[in-house]
Each structure stands twice: as C-alpha cells, then as structure tokens.
Design an enzyme around this catalytic site. Structure first.
Site, PDB file in Angstrom:
ATOM      1  N   LYS A 199      -2.227  -0.474 -12.871  1.00 53.66           N
ATOM      2  CA  LYS A 199      -2.905  -0.892 -11.512  1.00 53.66           C
ATOM      3  C   LYS A 199      -3.517   0.247 -11.007  1.00 53.66           C
ATOM      4  CE  LYS A 199      -3.412  -2.785  -7.241  1.00 53.66           C
ATOM      5  NZ  LYS A 199      -2.561  -3.579  -6.065  1.00 53.66           N
ATOM      6  N   PHE A 236       0.629  -7.101  -4.738  1.00 55.24           N
ATOM      7  CA  PHE A 236       0.636  -7.715  -3.384  1.00 55.24           C
ATOM      8  C   PHE A 236      -0.723  -8.601  -3.100  1.00 55.24           C
ATOM      9  CE2 PHE A 236      -2.084  -4.949  -0.659  1.00 55.24           C
ATOM     10  CZ  PHE A 236      -2.075  -3.752  -1.492  1.00 55.24           C
ATOM     11  N   ASP A 289      -8.377   1.608   4.242  1.00 61.23           N
ATOM     12  CA  ASP A 289      -8.682   0.094   4.734  1.00 61.23           C
ATOM     13  C   ASP A 289      -9.417  -0.448   3.571  1.00 61.23           C
ATOM     14  OD1 ASP A 289      -8.692  -1.632   7.014  1.00 61.23           O
ATOM     15  OD2 ASP A 289     -10.835  -2.318   6.211  1.00 61.23           O
ATOM     16  N   SER A 290      -8.938  -1.745   3.070  1.00 60.49           N
ATOM     17  CA  SER A 290      -9.454  -2.266   2.009  1.00 60.49           C
ATOM     18  C   SER A 290      -9.598  -3.539   1.780  1.00 60.49           C
ATOM     19  CB  SER A 290      -8.348  -1.845   0.885  1.00 60.49           C
ATOM     20  OG  SER A 290      -7.146  -2.049   1.156  1.00 60.49           O
ATOM     21  N   TYR A 345      -3.983 -10.233  -3.002  1.00 56.98           N
ATOM     22  CA  TYR A 345      -4.798 -11.092  -3.700  1.00 56.98           C
ATOM     23  C   TYR A 345      -4.356 -10.568  -5.575  1.00 56.98           C
ATOM     24  CZ  TYR A 345      -7.085 -12.242   0.313  1.00 56.98           C
ATOM     25  OH  TYR A 345      -7.478 -12.784   1.625  1.00 56.98           O
ATOM     26  N   ASP A 346      -3.319  -9.771  -5.757  1.00 59.02           N
ATOM     27  CA  ASP A 346      -3.329  -9.212  -7.053  1.00 59.02           C
ATOM     28  C   ASP A 346      -3.074 -10.173  -7.929  1.00 59.02           C
ATOM     29  OD1 ASP A 346      -3.816  -6.672  -6.795  1.00 59.02           O
ATOM     30  OD2 ASP A 346      -1.591  -6.010  -6.447  1.00 59.02           O
ATOM     31  N   LYS A 404       0.600  -1.176  -0.079  1.00 55.10           N
ATOM     32  CA  LYS A 404       0.047   0.029   0.062  1.00 55.10           C
ATOM     33  C   LYS A 404       1.016   1.073  -0.011  1.00 55.10           C
ATOM     34  CE  LYS A 404      -3.914  -1.507   2.899  1.00 55.10           C
ATOM     35  NZ  LYS A 404      -4.643  -1.176   3.972  1.00 55.10           N
TER      36      LYS A 404
END
Ligand code: IMP
Length: 190
Positions: A173, A150, A69-70, A152-153, A13
C-alpha cells in the site's frame, strides 16, 4: 534521532507515517507531543485543512509539525466524499458506517472509478510551509475485501497493485498510495 510531530489523531495514518519515516525520524503523534484536543477541519480543500492542522499544532507546541489531509473522490458521485470522507455518514467518524453509505450511494453505478488524494503539509515554527500532493487511482468494489488498512481501504481496488488495499500488505500500500506519493514528493522538496 530527530523527533517529528504528526498532527493527527488517526491511528491508521500515524502507523503509515511511522512505517515510511521511521528510518529518518522518531515519529510521534500530536497527543504524545502534548497537544490536547483536536483541530476542527473547517477548510474546503485538502490543502487548507492540512495547513490548518500543521499550523495549529506547530504554533501550540513550538516545533515543526506534519499533517495529512486526505480523502476519497468517487467519479460517479461528482468527487464526493472528498474532504468530507471522514464524516461522510456523520460525526463522530465511523468507518464502517461510511463504507456502508458509500455502497448504498453507488448502488447500480457502472462507473466505479475513484481516487484517493492526500495533501501533506510541513509547517515550521519560522512560518515556512512545504507541501505536496499525492493521488492513487482505483475502483470501488461492490463488497469489502480483507481488513488491512483503515477507512475505505477494504473497498478500494488499486489499479497499480491490481488488488484491494484491504488485502495488500503495508509495504504494498505505502509503495503506491496517495500518502506514500505525497510524502516522497515532500521529502524531495526538503
Ligand atoms: P482526514 O484527513 O482526517 O479528513 O480524514 C481522511 C479520511 O479519508 C479518513 O478518515 C478515511 O475515511 C479516508 N482516507 C484517507 N486516506 C485513506 C486511506 O489511505 N485509506 C482509506 N481511507 C482513507
């Protein structure tokens, strides 16, 4: 250049925030700014957790703090792992183990649609809160592709890019991602 503290210990992030904000701010992590430890994510929504992180770090350091938050919401899993994405397969966070569990839980699923969600909160020492939400739609692949990004990419096939985030460049991205969209919406509000 004005410093901006990002309330995260997630290097993926932080790298994306530096790429997207680097021309406007000197982006530094909470650890670099002197915040020791981590913030427990006890909220039940992306907003609650983002607010908790930004507020805790801002109050501790006396400066404005930005937090994201993601997570990943998978349709056939009823929106899971959602806010629990980082600790889907238990703590501490293990991205490879999380991806393996996701594939296991989606075995045989025909509907593989999913979305990433990001809520970004900027908390100022005055108590002012500015927030924005961003989403990106896609599908969960049956096997990993590439190793860019990073989390779940390398399992997320982006509908916008028509390619997996695991093989997309950083610029590609960021141009469509949940975090890129939330950040651009937040900047428009400032
Ligand atoms: P948190 O926001 O610290 O709760 O963690 C979010 C988690 O969601 C990460 O650890 C990843 O597993 C996942 N995640 C969020 N954004 C992304 C992304 O851009 N790519 C891949 N995984 C992500």
């Amino acid at each position: 250049m004005e410093k901006l503290v990002v309330a995260t210990s997630n290097v993926g992030k932080l790298k994306e925030f530096k790429e997207m904000l680097g021309d406007k701010y000197a982006v530094i992590s909470m650890a670099e700014a002197g915040f020791v430890g981590d913030v427990d994510e006890t909220g039940e929504t992306f907003y609650d957790n983002a607010l908790l992180k930004a507020q805790t770090v801002s109050r501790a350091l006396g400066v404005a703090a930005l937090a994201d938050d993601s997570g990943l919401e998978v349709a056939c899993l009823g929106g899971a792992p959602g806010v629990y994405s980082a600790r889907y397969s238990g703590e501490p966070c293990d991205n490879a183990r999380n991806r393996a569990l996701l594939l296991e839980n989606m075995k045989g699923a025909e509907d593989r649609s999913a979305r990433f969600v990001s809520c970004i909160v900027l908390y100022k020492p005055s108590g002012e809160v500015v927030s924005a939400l961003g989403t990106v739609e896609g599908e969960i692949l049956k096997e990993e592709q590439g190793n860019n990004g990073f989390g779940y990419d390398c399992l997320f096939f982006s509908t916008d890019l028509n390619k997996c985030f695991g093989v997309a460049t950083d610029e590609e991205k960021n141009s469509v991602s949940h975090r890129g969209r939330a950040l651009r919406a937040l900047l428009e509000k400032l």
